[in-house]
Design a protein around this motif. Structure first.
Motif, short mmCIF file in Angstrom:
data_model
loop_
_atom_site.label_atom_id
_atom_site.label_comp_id
_atom_site.label_asym_id
_atom_site.label_seq_id
_atom_site.Cartn_x
_atom_site.Cartn_y
_atom_site.Cartn_z
N ILE A 294 13.90 51.52 17.67
CA ILE A 294 12.77 50.97 18.41
C ILE A 294 11.90 52.10 18.95
O ILE A 294 10.69 52.01 18.97
CB ILE A 294 13.29 50.05 19.54
N GLU A 295 12.52 53.16 19.42
CA GLU A 295 11.90 54.40 19.89
C GLU A 295 11.17 54.25 21.22
O GLU A 295 11.33 55.06 22.11
CB GLU A 295 10.92 55.01 18.85
N THR A 296 10.33 53.23 21.35
CA THR A 296 9.56 53.02 22.57
C THR A 296 8.96 51.62 22.54
O THR A 296 8.62 51.12 21.47
CB THR A 296 8.42 54.05 22.70
N PRO A 297 8.85 50.96 23.70
CA PRO A 297 8.16 49.67 23.73
C PRO A 297 6.64 49.80 23.82
O PRO A 297 5.94 48.78 23.85
CB PRO A 297 8.73 49.01 24.99
N LEU A 316 10.54 42.36 21.65
CA LEU A 316 11.50 41.49 22.31
C LEU A 316 11.82 40.27 21.44
O LEU A 316 12.98 39.84 21.36
CB LEU A 316 10.98 41.05 23.67
N ASP A 317 10.81 39.75 20.76
CA ASP A 317 11.05 38.62 19.85
C ASP A 317 11.94 39.05 18.69
O ASP A 317 12.82 38.29 18.25
CB ASP A 317 9.72 38.08 19.31
N ALA A 347 8.54 51.37 32.59
CA ALA A 347 8.33 50.42 31.49
C ALA A 347 9.56 50.37 30.59
O ALA A 347 9.95 49.28 30.13
CB ALA A 347 7.09 50.83 30.69
N LEU A 348 10.17 51.51 30.35
CA LEU A 348 11.36 51.54 29.51
C LEU A 348 12.53 50.81 30.18
O LEU A 348 13.24 50.02 29.54
CB LEU A 348 11.74 52.98 29.20
N LEU A 349 12.72 51.04 31.46
CA LEU A 349 13.81 50.37 32.17
C LEU A 349 13.59 48.86 32.22
O LEU A 349 14.55 48.08 32.10
CB LEU A 349 13.95 50.95 33.58
N ASN A 350 12.36 48.44 32.38
CA ASN A 350 12.06 47.01 32.33
C ASN A 350 12.37 46.43 30.95
O ASN A 350 12.91 45.32 30.83
CB ASN A 350 10.59 46.75 32.69
N PHE A 351 12.04 47.19 29.92
CA PHE A 351 12.33 46.74 28.55
C PHE A 351 13.84 46.60 28.34
O PHE A 351 14.29 45.62 27.73
CB PHE A 351 11.76 47.74 27.54
N ILE A 352 14.61 47.54 28.85
CA ILE A 352 16.06 47.46 28.70
C ILE A 352 16.59 46.19 29.38
O ILE A 352 17.43 45.47 28.82
CB ILE A 352 16.73 48.72 29.27
N ASP A 353 16.09 45.90 30.57
CA ASP A 353 16.53 44.69 31.27
C ASP A 353 16.14 43.43 30.51
O ASP A 353 16.94 42.49 30.38
CB ASP A 353 15.91 44.65 32.67
N GLU A 354 14.91 43.40 29.99
CA GLU A 354 14.43 42.20 29.31
C GLU A 354 15.09 42.00 27.94
O GLU A 354 15.39 40.88 27.55
CB GLU A 354 12.90 42.28 29.14
#
Length: 528
Positions: A294-297, A316-317, A347-354
């Protein structure tokens, strides 16, 4: 296929260099197992061992399990070494030790193929893949095993077709000591991500083995005691989508024949989420994990690194789609990109949670030779040749700020409560989407039950009693036990414990911030 037309038999010692502690060496997990000591057998050296003439004697040592002995060096007439950039110092160390016995040493593999100048002390450099350079090396050693007066460089121009690759010599490896095994169906990737060296080393048009070869390899693994988990190390499992669809029915039939005792995993690009016909057959074949780069959101960062395939579907989908077929996603993440800014970590930490992805390999950007990134940074004067740093890239943000951002990500992403909550989601959602298989005699054998009991004992004692996150562990473990999910408990805690302990070492500065970094990776014996 083996090398032919060689008259003089030789004794070859194949030595694989040790790794030092890193995110992907899993050493914190091993004390919880029933005797596992290393990640996976090194396929490259085992292929070479299988390719050597049939009357040549071959011994194999993986120094992640034990060091090569004096007796083995005295027995050998030549030494073969292979490895990656991060094992550079250890490979030079093996060369130094072999030269103490006046043995010629040949090195092959991805590191020397990309950077021959890293290895000035070796007698033979094998550049490229299995092919005419391999045959020439064998012919030279057949004629003479004295060390040459100067280094000889052999470069493959005519590669062995992958359809003619021999089955790796798994019988030489101590297979019971590895966490999982590997198999390779294809080589090469059609995409050109800026940071990736695969197209430069192996090409953009994936070359293939036959499905029959893969089944023969899987059968040989079982004969040699390997069977729990097999990882397809293809650069991109769907680099050739037709080939993947051709292979999957063979894997399904093989799994049915053997009672689904083997779990499968692979690497693939995120756009696999747009291929339900592939995902459904992967589910039927008992694939349980996909590593996705994924490397980055951040869409701007993906565009800058030419990873447009990750934007063919919402990230995320895409993760949710893969999970819906019963497969966990493991993600690669990169920090230190030119597009990073003050809010990147949040933003990365939010992506990990989501996303609820449990396992993410979070690395600082490292420029590898034979990549567009290396070429661009060289032009910009931004390559730094300093092994005391965690990256060879001159970041646009201050170096210390980027390293601290990595430490913060590791600390937050692998807080025990957060990590185990993500694993709980996988157990209760993703795992339930897996194919239901009957309990085979092999699954319910005393050997298998005993292994599980040993691991449960180790987990309960070393994590549940002696561990520093006992409360979070028991909250997770009791929930799994109540549901009878012993497999989910063992699998999640084995890997989760490594992630937690490694992250704690990382956030305190005791681990490198890149799996490619050479910092602190000193060999036990100085290289020549």
């Amino acid at each position: 296929m083996r090398a032919e037309g060689v008259e003089t038999a030789r004794r070859i010692l194949c030595v694989f260099p040790r790794y030092t502690s890193s995110f992907g060496t899993w050493e914190y997990a091993y004390p919880l197992t029933d005797g596992i000591k290393a990640f996976m057998p090194p396929q490259g050296l085992l292929v070479i061992a299988a390719y050597l003439p049939p009357d040549w004697q071959v011994r194999f040592v993986d120094e992640n399990l034990r060091a090569a002995t004096e007796e083995e060096f005295e027995w050998a007439e030549a030494v073969f070494v292979s490895g990656m950039h991060i094992q550079r110092q250890q490979m030079n160390d093996i060369c130094h030790r072999a030269h103490a016995y006046d043995l010629p040493v040949a090195i092959g593999g991805p590191s020397v193929s990309a950077c021959p100048d890293y290895y000035p002390s070796f007698d033979y450099l094998h550049i490229g893949e299995l092919g005419d350079a391999t045959d020439e090396l064998i012919a030279r050693l057949s004629r003479d095993t004295r060390r040459p007066d100067e280094q000889i460089v052999l470069t493959t121009k005519d590669r062995v077709d992958m359809c003619d690759f021999p089955i790796p010599a798994y019988e030489l490896a101590d297979t019971k000591k590895y966490l999982l095994s590997s198999v390779q169906y294809s080589s090469g990737c059609p995409y050109q991500c800026e940071f990736c060296d695969i197209p430069g080393l192996y090409g953009r048009n994936p070359r293939l083995k036959t499905p029959q070869q893969i089944i023969a390899e899987l059968d040989r693994m079982r004969e040699c005691g390997i069977g729990d988990t097999v990882y397809f190390v293809d650069d991109n499992f769907i680099g050739n989508r037709k080939a993947a669809l051709d292979l999957l029915p063979h894997l399904i039939e093989w799994q049915k024949k053997h009672g689904y005792v083997t779990k499968l995993a692979c690497e693939a690009t995120l756009n696999i989420a747009k291929r339900p016909e592939i995902l459904e057959k992967m589910r039927e074949a008992a694939f349980v994990t996909i590593f996705v780069g994924i490397e980055t959101p951040d869409p701007d960062a993906l565009k800058a690194m030419h990873k447009d395939q990750n934007m063919m579907v919402g990230i995320l989908d895409g993760v949710k789609t893969i999970n819906s077929y019963g497969m966990e996603v493991v993600s690669g993440i990169i920090l230190g990109l030119d597009t990073d800014k003050a809010g990147t970590v949040d933003a990365l930490l939010n992506f990990i949670d989501e996303s609820r992805i449990p396992l993410l390999t979070i690395n600082l950007l490292q420029a590898l030779p034979k990549t567009p990134l290396w070429d661009r940074l060289a032009r910009e004067g931004r390559l730094i040749h300093d092994d005391t740093r965690d990256s060879n890239v001159k970041f646009l943000m201050p170096y210390d700020e980027v390293v601290n951002a990595w430490k913060r990500c590791m600390e937050r992403a692998y807080e025990p409560a957060k990590l185990l909550a993500r694993y709980l989601h996988q157990c209760e959602y993703t795992h339930k989407n897996r194919i239901r298989v009957p309990r085979s005699p092999e699954m319910t054998s005393w050997r298998n039950i005993r292994r599980g009991l040993i691991m449960l004992r180790n987990i309960f004692w070393k994590v549940g009693v002696l561990g520093s996150y006992r409360r979070e562990f028991w909250k997770f473990a009791l929930g799994r036990l109540r549901r009878g999910d012993i497999e989910g408990l063992i699998g999640s805690v084995l890997i989760g414990h490594h992630l937690i302990m490694f992250a704690r070492a990382a956030s305190s500065g005791r681990q490198n911030a890149s799996n490619y970094s050479l910092r602190l990776r000193q060999a036990q014996v100085p290289a020549e």
